[in-house]
Design a protein around this motif. Sequence first.
Motif, PDB file in Angstrom:
ATOM      1  N   LYS A 156      58.372  -2.950  18.620  1.00 58.33           N
ATOM      2  CA  LYS A 156      57.923  -2.286  19.852  1.00 58.33           C
ATOM      3  C   LYS A 156      58.672  -1.263  20.546  1.00 58.33           C
ATOM      4  N   MET A 157      58.049  -0.446  21.252  1.00 63.60           N
ATOM      5  CA  MET A 157      58.474   0.744  22.222  1.00 63.60           C
ATOM      6  C   MET A 157      58.306   0.114  24.010  1.00 63.60           C
ATOM      7  N   PHE A 158      59.254  -0.241  23.932  1.00 69.74           N
ATOM      8  CA  PHE A 158      58.895  -0.832  25.633  1.00 69.74           C
ATOM      9  C   PHE A 158      59.431   0.391  26.731  1.00 69.74           C
ATOM     10  N   PHE A 196      64.080   4.503  17.488  1.00 69.09           N
ATOM     11  CA  PHE A 196      62.817   3.406  17.160  1.00 69.09           C
ATOM     12  C   PHE A 196      63.390   3.456  15.200  1.00 69.09           C
ATOM     13  N   ASP A 197      64.494   4.209  14.713  1.00 72.21           N
ATOM     14  CA  ASP A 197      64.779   4.196  13.826  1.00 72.21           C
ATOM     15  C   ASP A 197      65.906   2.463  13.580  1.00 72.21           C
ATOM     16  N   GLU A 253      71.685  -7.741  18.440  1.00 71.01           N
ATOM     17  CA  GLU A 253      72.617  -6.991  18.963  1.00 71.01           C
ATOM     18  C   GLU A 253      71.561  -5.636  20.369  1.00 71.01           C
ATOM     19  N   ARG A 254      72.626  -4.850  21.091  1.00 69.61           N
ATOM     20  CA  ARG A 254      72.769  -4.004  21.777  1.00 69.61           C
ATOM     21  C   ARG A 254      73.115  -3.173  22.013  1.00 69.61           C
ATOM     22  N   TYR A 255      72.487  -2.171  22.220  1.00 71.57           N
ATOM     23  CA  TYR A 255      72.722  -0.693  22.305  1.00 71.57           C
ATOM     24  C   TYR A 255      72.441   0.308  22.795  1.00 71.57           C
ATOM     25  N   PRO A 256      72.939   1.372  23.376  1.00 71.40           N
ATOM     26  CA  PRO A 256      72.951   3.157  24.459  1.00 71.40           C
ATOM     27  C   PRO A 256      70.926   3.047  23.608  1.00 71.40           C
ATOM     28  N   CYS A 257      70.196   3.647  24.856  1.00 67.81           N
ATOM     29  CA  CYS A 257      69.316   3.672  24.597  1.00 67.81           C
ATOM     30  C   CYS A 257      68.980   5.342  25.189  1.00 67.81           C
ATOM     31  N   SER A 261      63.381   5.122  26.968  1.00 67.60           N
ATOM     32  CA  SER A 261      63.169   3.768  25.793  1.00 67.60           C
ATOM     33  C   SER A 261      63.721   2.949  26.383  1.00 67.60           C
ATOM     34  N   LEU A 262      63.082   2.068  25.352  1.00 66.13           N
ATOM     35  CA  LEU A 262      63.396   0.422  25.187  1.00 66.13           C
ATOM     36  C   LEU A 262      62.961  -0.460  24.371  1.00 66.13           C
TER      37      LEU A 262
END
Lengths: 280, 185
Positions: A156-158, A196-197, A253-257, A261-262
């Motif tokens: 899901k794109m928050f 998204f990927d 796992e977290r990563y910059p975006c 986006s979220l």
Amino acid sequence: MREIVAKKITQTVRTLCIEANTNLSEDVLAALNKALAKEESSSGQEILKQIINNAKVAWREKMPLCQDTGLAIVFVEIGQDVHIIGGNLKAAINEGVSSAYDKGHLRKSVTKDPLKRENTGNNLPAIIHLDIVPGENIRIRLLAKGGGAENCSAIKMFNPSSTKEEINSFVLDLIEKNGPNPCPPMIIGIGVGGSFDYAPLLAKESLMRELGKPNSDQETAAWENELLEKINATGIGPMGLGGNTTALAVHIERYPCHISSLPVAVNIQCHSHRYKEATL
Amino acid sequence: MTKKKTKKTSLVLKAPLTEKDIKSLNIGDRVLISGTIYAARDSAHKLFGKNPPFEIKGSILFYASPTPAKKGQVIGSIGPTTASRMDPYTVDLLKKGLKITIGKGLRSQVVKDAMKKYQAIYLVVPGGISAGIAKHILKSTIIAYPELGPEAVLELEATNLPAIVAIDCKGKDLFEVGKKKYQTK
């Protein structure tokens, strides 16, 4: 510069496929035993015992743990000082997979075309993720991923305004909706951030972390715990027949975006978590 | 038809089954499956539609496709696949007399209603215990669509294959009841 022959890669992939499918890893067994000690439902206890016993039978008789021996998902980290000789890397990996599924009596579960549904007959192609890293080794990580649990995954794109609670609701709604389908007790891999990927890739990679080992970031580790408690409070239980063990672990796992986006991806894994790795 | 109690008091169910056999079963009941059962999944269902390549009346259908047998084995590892993927095909088969489906996971309301209407039940076998389940299969024969590879339709001879009644012919669903009991939020 270190030379590694392609044949060695083929042999390693072949061994990993067979091992993953017949030998349930220690960390998974430990998590199942821990769950059994805590499970209150009698059907839940019985199912957990059957799962643990099945692992013994599979190991003893070199039989696949599950009839769905999965799509071979191969993560390869290639040291930049490695030179592969005597063959093509991707062909070597695919040859290892087809050889394992053929000689190892594993089920061929891949269709040539998603709509025409004709079986390729050799479980190919594998899904291959390549990365170049410093050094002169090759690390191969293999997930034999069953279709039932994979089907329950989602992205899901928050919006950046979204809260952690909203993300928790997305994960919990997904788990509630799928109930018994992904073969609980599950392992939940969550990728937060990236694109998204990339978010699903983070989610998938998180599944390969040692089971139950918390994220090294304390805040993320606390979030993993919080979600695990919430998931186990749903009551879905082993195979969905009710109980307190719905998930064995949550890995985030977290990563910059991007500033707009979220992305959040949830990759669901069944209790038969077939994962092995090797370094050449 | 044959229905007797073993020492453990689990019911043994054997096809062909009658409405009477089905009516006596309730969610949560432990049963053992013996005798002839058929294995079919996605692609086979798509091909046979309303006309399966076996006698459907009173039959038992297992949503499964095993791993290949090794030399000397009757069958490889075998276990249930997600039953809801077969929901679009199931009502027509229940109408024709299919009495038991075996799989894992949820069924749609449409299928549950049809199970009530045509007096049928749904059994669950745990997924991912397939090396153990293989011990309960004595014989396996491909009866249709060998070109589908692992998705070919099989006739299996089972012995005391353990299963749990998850949806009965009164419309009760063990997944709903079980979950509610252990829900703590």
